[in-house]
Every structure is written in C-alpha cells, then in structure tokens.
Design an enzyme around this catalytic site. Structure first.
Site, PDB file in Angstrom:
ATOM      1  CG  ASP A 455      -1.968   1.005   1.270  1.00  0.00           C
ATOM      2  OD1 ASP A 455      -2.304   1.528   0.194  1.00  0.00           O
ATOM      3  OD2 ASP A 455      -2.487   1.296   2.362  1.00  0.00           O
ATOM      4  CD  GLU A 458      -0.368   5.424  -3.948  1.00  0.00           C
ATOM      5  OE1 GLU A 458      -1.101   4.447  -4.124  1.00  0.00           O
ATOM      6  OE2 GLU A 458       0.123   5.706  -2.830  1.00  0.00           O
ATOM      7  CG  ASP A 577      -8.377   5.127   0.948  1.00  0.00           C
ATOM      8  OD1 ASP A 577      -8.258   3.899   1.043  1.00  0.00           O
ATOM      9  OD2 ASP A 577      -7.536   5.918   1.382  1.00  0.00           O
TER      10      ASP A 577
END
Length: 928
Positions: A455, A458, A577
């Site tokens: 996670d 990015e 999300d």
C-alpha cells in the site's frame, strides 16, 4: 489503509495552501488552454530499412520556439510491425539518450541505437506521402510537416492520425525536453475506454472534455476525474461500421506525468518527459485487443484458488482477540470467509516486518494461524514501502548498510508516513530487491503470512519538499499521524520540481512533488524520481513477487494500490479509498471494468465502502454486488463503525445468498483466472465484449459479465426493489432459479424483481457452466461434487453449448498444463433431431482423477422434454454408474416476459462421473 487525503482538515489545509500559492485552477477549465503555437512540427529528412525489418527515420525540427523550452532539433523515428496485429512507433532524441520505462522491468524489444548517419539528410528530402504495410495495420506518413497515420488494412479505416492544420485545436508533433505533444483525430462515433486510474462519474466510456491526468497519486477514490493511484496510458477504441464492431488499442508507453485531452473529435497527449513510444493493437474484437496488449506487457498473474474466496479486513483491529472474534462470528453467522487481513494494527509502531508485542504477541498469533490454516483459511498483512528511520530497527539498519534508499544530494531522502520519519527503498536498484527479499523472508519466518498487501506505494508522503527531522518525537504515535511534523522547505528551483508545463495534478495543478517523493530525488544509476515516479508501485510489486516466490516456491498473492502498465503480471488491485455511498457503488463497476482492460483482472472495491459508515440497505446491495467482483473483500476505515457482514442480520442474509452462490461458482471463476493468465481475458467484462455489434451496449456501465455469458445486474439505487436490466438477444436463465428465463428478441430492457436479499444473475444460452455445492471455505467447497448447467436457446430445435473447466494444484508458481498437476476439461452439448447429447474432452486427466472429483448432476435447460433411449458412456469404466440411482426430473420454464415458448429444464441426477474421464450422455427428447 486510509490515505493522507481523507479528512476535512486535510482538504481545508490543501485549499489554503493552494490559494496562498496561487496555483488553484478554474473548475470550469480544469486544464489550461494551450498557447497559440507550442511547436512548429518536424520534417522527415531520411528514411531507411533497419536491420530488424523495421524503418528508421530522421526528423528535423521545422522552426524552433521556446514555449515550454527549446525544441529538440533531431529526432529518431523507428517503425516496426512487431506482429501481424501489433505496430510500434517510437520517437526519441536522435543525439541524446532519454528516459524510457526500463527494459529490465517491462521486457520488450529495444529500438536500434541512434545512428550518426541519420543526422545527414538525404540529397532529396522526402515530400510525398508513403506507407509501410504490415499484417493488419498500415503505417503511412507525410514527410513535411511530418505526421503519421495508422490504418486498418481490411477496412481501410484510419485508427490514428497525427496530422494537424490551422483549424486543429492541437499542435503538430512537438518534442521538447520536458514537453511532448501529439494528437490524433477521431470520428464522432468512436467509443473510447481506458486512460486510468481515475473515478469516472459518467460510466466506463471516456467522456469528452473530462480531464484525464496520469500521475500516480495517494488521493482517495472519492475524488472524481483526478489522477489516482495508478497510471495506465492505454485506451481501447470501439467503432461500429455497417453494423459490425471493430476495436483497436493504443498504448503510449511512457511513465512521465501527462494530461490527455479527449475532445470527442480528437485526443491530445501532453507529456512532461520521456519518449513517444506507441503500440497499436489491431483487435478487431475487444477480447483480441486485451489479448494483444497483455501479450506485450505481461499476462495476468496466476492466482491461488483461495484468493477467489471472500476476504475480511479492517484498519482498526486493535489486537489479536478482535481478529479471532471476527473469524468466529463469521463462522457463527454461516457466512463464507477464506482470508482474514490485518492493516497496520499488527505492527510495532507502524514499522514494516514487525509485530506489536502487546496487541499481537507472536506465540498467540502463531497459535491462531495454526488453527485457521488447519481449516484452510489464510492470513494477509499490509507492508508499506516507507521504512521507519530508527536506530534500533533492524530492517532500517540493514537497508542503510546495503545503501538501498532513494537519495537527495547524496543522502537518503527523508519523508513521513505512518511510522513517522521514513526513507523509501529504491526498487530500481538490484541491491534493494535482494534486501527486500531478505526482509520478507525474515518476516515470514516470524509470521507465516499467506500473501502481502503493498500500500501507499505511489509513493505517498505526508510531507512535501526537502525535510529534516526535528528534535523530539515525530509523530507522537497517537492520533491519525498524517499531519506532517518534519521540518520541510519547498523545492522549486529545479526543472524537475517545477517543470515548465504543469499537468493537472490532483485536479488543481499542484506541484508534482506534492505529498510524494521530491521529483528531483535520485534513484539507482542517476534516474530522477521525475521520470520514475509512476513506476514506483510497479517496481515495488515486482520485488515483492520475487520475494514471495523465493520463500517456498508457492504461487504468490499480492495486492497493490499503485499500478502501472504490466502490473497485472505480478499483482491484484483494489480500487482504493472509496466512500459508503450509492454513487461509489456505481463507480466501483466502472473502475473494475477498466482494470480488466489494463490487464489486471483480479480487482474489486472495498465492499460497503471504506468510510464513513454505509447504511444497512447500501451494505446489503454492496455485498450482493461485491460477491461477484473478481476480488471480493470487505474493508473499513479506522474511524468508521464496524461493518463486518454479520453486524446486521439483513446484511448477513444477503451475504449468505450472494456469497453462497459465489462459492458454488468458484470452479468457473478459477477457470476464468486461467483464461486471464493465458490470454489476458478480463474476468469481469462490459457486455459489449460478448455482444460487440450492439452499439446500445457501448456505454452500459451498471451491468457486467463474468466471462462470456454470466450477467450480473445489481441494484445500485436507494429504495429500489426492482432493477431495469438490459438483455442482449437470446435466452437468459436465472442462476438462482434456472427454471426462470427471459427471451430477449432484440436488445430489450426488462424490469426484474429485486427485493432486499436478491441480486439478479443470468446465464446466457449456448453455455455449459461447471458449479459445485459451495461451502463456507474454498478448501471444502472445492472438494464437493460438480453440477453442469447446460443452456440451450429456448424454442430452437438445433443448438450447441460449450464450457471449460481448469483444475490444478494452486500452490504451484505457474498455472499451466503439462506439469502433471493440472487437468483441463472441455464440455460440449448439442440438441438436434430430437436428440440431446452432452460430452467431454479431457486433457491431463491424472490430476482430477487423483483428487476424486465427480459430476453428480447435469441440468439441461431449454429442451422440449424428456423422451427415451437414455445412455451414458464413461471412458475406461463399465461400472461407474449405478443406473438405478440415475434420476431425470423435468421442470417447465417460467418466462418472466411471458411468451408462448414451451420449454423445460431436465435435471439428470444420481450421477457419479469422474471429472477426469471422457464421457458421453444422450437421450431422445419428447414432450412427456
């Protein structure tokens, strides 16, 4: 996990920051209009055949200007028909090397190196249009000003055309150090799909004048039409010519930030670096486009069988006893559950590869894992890339010793994520990949996890700019932790942190280094973050895949938030999300279908929404839909109330119904993962994949197919107890009650009953669907007897049906035939001349025979009745069937839309046919 962009306080802070720096853009014009002329184009001054059968040309700039920097004067053009269906057009600086997606990360053929002879123009410059034909695609060009077109040979249709004139809303081909522009004109009837990752509010089709910005960003999926976690600069173009569909694909393989302007009549790329490396895929079917695309970028990863079961996660399982309680409550509620997840609650101070000794003491965790592993359940935890700066933290100390971190001015770049101050591993460095593999191995020795969730890659950073560690603790270890507590200063004095062209980052033109790694930071071999930013999650996934595969030689399962071209070869994806709203349940379908196009078929959204709390009704509808996502997981935010499926009795009922059906369909879903792995075919698909000649389906975004013929039509609006569903022509049978059917004579819309606990799923004619009895865990469900559901079009006297079944040892790294650990069965059926026949062909029978799988029932739909002369032949055995136990039950079909068609369902039960044996069954029809 919650991103750094989810709190109202954060949004207010961002707004004030942007207003103070005068960088917020007008909402009515999300992408700034270009200056009148950014470039004046190029001319082709030489063209010759390359050693590999392609063409190499030399382009020279027509007339320089300095908007967004000076034009690069000499370009090399390389054209190659790589296959009959794939054309490559590569344009780069002819004199200096430029950044490209590393060939080591995404293997592909390399263009010839620039040749000095190309810098000498031929005596007679090329001035006439010419062409370079291949299999199905033709490359043609105009030399001055240079433009090129790609045409389909079979229809003479132009698929891509970069030429411009004074009336065009775009510039000719422009190539500067930090600004590349190229456009194509489009016919008005072209339907475009792709260009992600973003949350598209208008459905799966690209919508003219919506912004499409590609730059991997930790930004909640609730933000519409903004650059989200992944970068996929590929689109599919679907056109209907004379009633027949033709699809093609276009990939611009470039990892730099870009805006893509889709105006309806044209598409313009505005890219801030790299090269123009185009791949054109001829199709002509949508399925063929994805096949050709994944043949280039990598076939989707094989998935373990258990990953198709239901998953439960929550950020906020504060200790192990809560997790144990969740597993126990799923069992008590009789809701299927295969995988239990931990967000970072299991960690010691949010640090990767650690255990909280108080909340998750290792002896008790190992005992828990031993118990759930004995049942066949699995356990997955989160691993973020940011490594906590901590002198007592072994992972960090070993990383420092091996020099694995991204640098700024020679020192590891300092950022902040959940552990506080962190350094980011540089996965472009081979030493980092080895170090990461060793850390994964050490952690697996500590906790035998069954997969990893990567996670925040990015990469996400709670700070911006160049930071130092202040005195005192940072963060405090309590509260959300996403407020930056480092001492930071903005970096705006480099061309990488402040490029001349500002992409529409975050929908507001924020600096591209905002809340991520500074874009002037340096990777291995001097690579700038500016260029490599959007492949960070991709390189992270590759390193993690290698680490897991090296542990025990088992098939890895990885879930990654950030993705790039080719990520599907290594990882599954969830859509980030989302909110628990009726809009978000719709968006989840659009994003899921997009990722199938991107070659990442194992995809799903947080069921019931990540935050805030969904309503009870919404959670009912969402688990009914989510039970048919390829990747099916309930996941909630730290600050949201609990939303496990047993929390409401009505939701538990819906879950038992929908997940109960999913677990019966596991062999079908697993066979679809095999097809995805071998051909790239998406698991979840838009309806036009199976019905491409029907333009009315090109924008349909509220229904989808699993495979070729299983259609899901969910309720997506509050208060509805019915659903309007589109049915392409043919006979469709209700999966939950196959005696109910719909005959659609044309493409028709029907209103279907859908009370709270019901989702409508229909199986198309000409299909053979393998199913099992189901169960509460895939390990048990997998060993139950099979049923074959055979569907013929009602009323037809002659028809065929087909189906497939792939079975294997799902722990093996590869998913393939020929290893002695797999079986592939093709089922066929016909009805003709009043005879029904069902048979199988088996490849590699031993695995299925050793497992003891049997077919206990075959249900044939769309018949005119049961007659005589029933017979079953099974290869290699005379006494497999006890004829006295075989039962044939006839049931008349109920047609929801009325009609005079007489048709019955015939169930042949009491069978005991080994799946690994070739069999033939037949009987005569006749109304009884």
């Amino acid at each position: 996990m919650v991103s750094s962009h989810v709190t109202p306080i954060f949004h207010l802070t961002l707004l004030l920051l942007l207003l103070s720096s005068s960088c917020i853009a007008s909402k009515s014009s999300p992408i700034s209009p270009p200056p009148t002329k950014i470039g004046n184009g190029y001319r082709l001054v030489s063209l010759q055949e390359s050693n590999d059968g392609g063409l190499i040309g030399h382009l020279q700039v027509n007339r320089k200007n300095n908007i967004y920097g000076p034009d690069i004067p000499h370009l090399q053009l390389y054209i190659k028909h790589e296959t009959d269906d794939r054309l490559r057009v590569h344009i780069s600086d002819a004199q200096n090397p430029r950044w490209e997606v590393p060939y080591t990360l995404l293997p592909r053929s390399q263009p010839p190196p620039p040749s000095q002879t190309l810098l000498r123009p031929t005596q007679t410059p090329l001035t006439t249009a010419s062409e370079f034909p291949g299999g199905e695609l033709i490359f043609s060009y105009i030399s001055t000003p240079f433009s090129f077109a790609v045409t389909r040979k079979s229809t003479a249709q132009t698929l891509f055309n970069s030429s411009s004139d004074k009336s065009s809303p775009f510039n000719p081909i422009t190539f500067k150090d930090q600004y590349l522009e190229i456009s194509t004109t489009l016919p008005s009837d072209a339907s475009l799909y792709g260009l992600g990752e973003n949350s598209q509010p208008h459905g799966i089709k690209l919508y003219p004048n919506d912004p499409y910005t590609l730059w991997t960003t930790d930004q909640s999926a609730i933000n519409l039409n903004m650059d989200l976690y992944g970068s996929h600069p590929v689109y599919m173009d679907l056109r209907n010519v004379g009633g027949r569909a033709y699809a093609h694909g276009v990939l611009l393989l470039n990892s730099n930030g870009m805006d893509v302007l889709y105006r309806g009549s044209s598409l313009t790329y505005k890219v801030i670096g790299g090269v123009l490396d185009f791949y054109f895929f001829a199709g002509p079917s949508p399925l063929a486009v994805v096949d050709q695309y994944t043949q280039l970028v990598g076939r989707p990863a094989p998935m373990p069988y258990w990953s198709l079961g239901f998953h439960q996660c929550r950020w906020g399982y504060h200790n192990l006893s809560v997790v144990e309680d969740v597993v126990e409550n799923y069992q008590k509620a009789n809701i299927p559950l295969d995988v239990i997840w931990n967000d970072d609650d299991h960690m010691d101070g949010h640090k990767d590869f650690t255990l909280n000794p108080n909340a998750y003491p290792r002896p008790k965790l190992l005992d828990f894992l031993q118990r759930i592993h004995a049942r066949g359940m699995k356990y997955i935890v989160i691993i973020d890339p940011g490594i906590g700066v901590n002198t007592s933290y072994g992972t960090y100390q070993r990383g420092l010793a091996k020099d694995v971190f991204i640098k700024y001015e020679g020192k590891p770049y300092l950022a902040q994520v959940w552990p506080g101050a962190v350094n980011f591993p540089d996965f472009l460095n081979p030493a980092t990949v080895s170090w990461w593999g060793d850390e994964v191995r050490r952690f697996h020795d500590l906790v035998p996890v069954d997969g990893l969730w990567i996670d925040m890659n990015e990469a996400s950073n709670f700070c911006s700019g160049l930071c130092t560690l202040p005195k005192g603790q940072c963060p405090t270890g309590t509260g959300p932790g996403w407020v930056c507590c480092l001492d930071c200063k903005n970096i705006t004095n480099t061309k990488w942190d402040d490029p001349p062209y500002k992409i529409n980052a975050s929908g507001t033109h924020v600096p591209i280094g905002y809340k991520t790694i500074a874009t002037s930071a340096v990777h291995y071999n001097g690579v700038r973050e500016y260029d490599a930013h959007s492949i960070y999650g991709f390189s992270h996934a590759i390193a993690t895949h290698k680490a897991l595969q090296g542990l025990e030689g088992k098939r890895p399962f990885i879930l990654s938030r950030s993705t790039f071209v080719g990520s599907g070869h290594y990882t599954a994806h969830w859509t980030g999300d989302n909110q628990g709203t009726w809009n978000d349940i719709k968006y989840s379908i659009y994003t899921m279908l997009n990722f199938g196009l991107f070659g990442i078929p194992m995809v799903g959204s947080d069921i019931c929404g990540f935050y805030p709390q969904p309503t009870e009704e919404l959670c009912n509808r969402w688990i009914e839909l989510g039970a048919f996502y390829p990747f099916s997981r309930d996941h909630a935010n730290y600050y949201s109330p609990r939303q496990e499926l047993y929390q409401w009795e009505t939701v538990a009922t819906s879950a038992r119904n929908a997940l109960g059906m999913r677990y019966k369909l596991l062999p079908y879903l697993y066979t679809l993962t095999y097809e995805a792995h071998t051909t790239g075919a998406p698991i979840a698909r838009p309806l036009f994949f199976s019905f491409p000649n029907i333009p009315e389906l090109y924008g349909l975004s509220t229904q989808f197919l699993l495979g070729e013929s299983l259609m899901v039509s969910p309720v997506l609006d509050q208060g509805r107890t019915n659903v309007s569903a589109v049915f392409p022509p043919g006979t469709w049978y209700s999966l939950f009650d196959p005696s109910e059917a719909i005959i659609s004579k044309d493409t028709q819309t029907f209103t279907l009953d859908a009370p709270l606990h019901v989702i409508n799923v229909h199986l198309y004619q000409n299909t053979i669907l393998p199913m099992q009895r189901g169960g509460l865990i895939s390990k048990d469900a997998r060993m139950t007897p099979f049923t074959l559901l055979v569907t013929f079009p009602a009323g037809d006297t002659d028809a065929k049906a087909q189906g497939k079944l792939f079975l294997d040892n799902d722990e093996l790294p590869e998913m393939q035939l020929g290893n002695g650990q797999s079986t592939y069965v093709e089922f066929s059926a016909t009805k003709s001349k009043q005879t029904v026949k069902v048979w199988s062909n088996v490849q590699e029978s031993k695995f299925a025979l050793d497992k003891g799988w049997v077919i206990e029932k075959i249900s044939v739909l769309g018949l005119s009745g049961v007659g005589s002369e029933f017979a079953v032949e099974v290869e290699g055995s005379l006494d497999i069937l006890d004829a006295s136990k075989v039962e044939m039950v006839e049931k008349e079909h109920k047609f929801i839309n009325g009609g005079e068609t007489q048709s019955v369902m015939v169930e042949v039960g009491g069978l005991n046919i080994p799946v690994g044996r070739v069999f033939t069954m037949s009987w005569k029809m006749g109304i009884s």
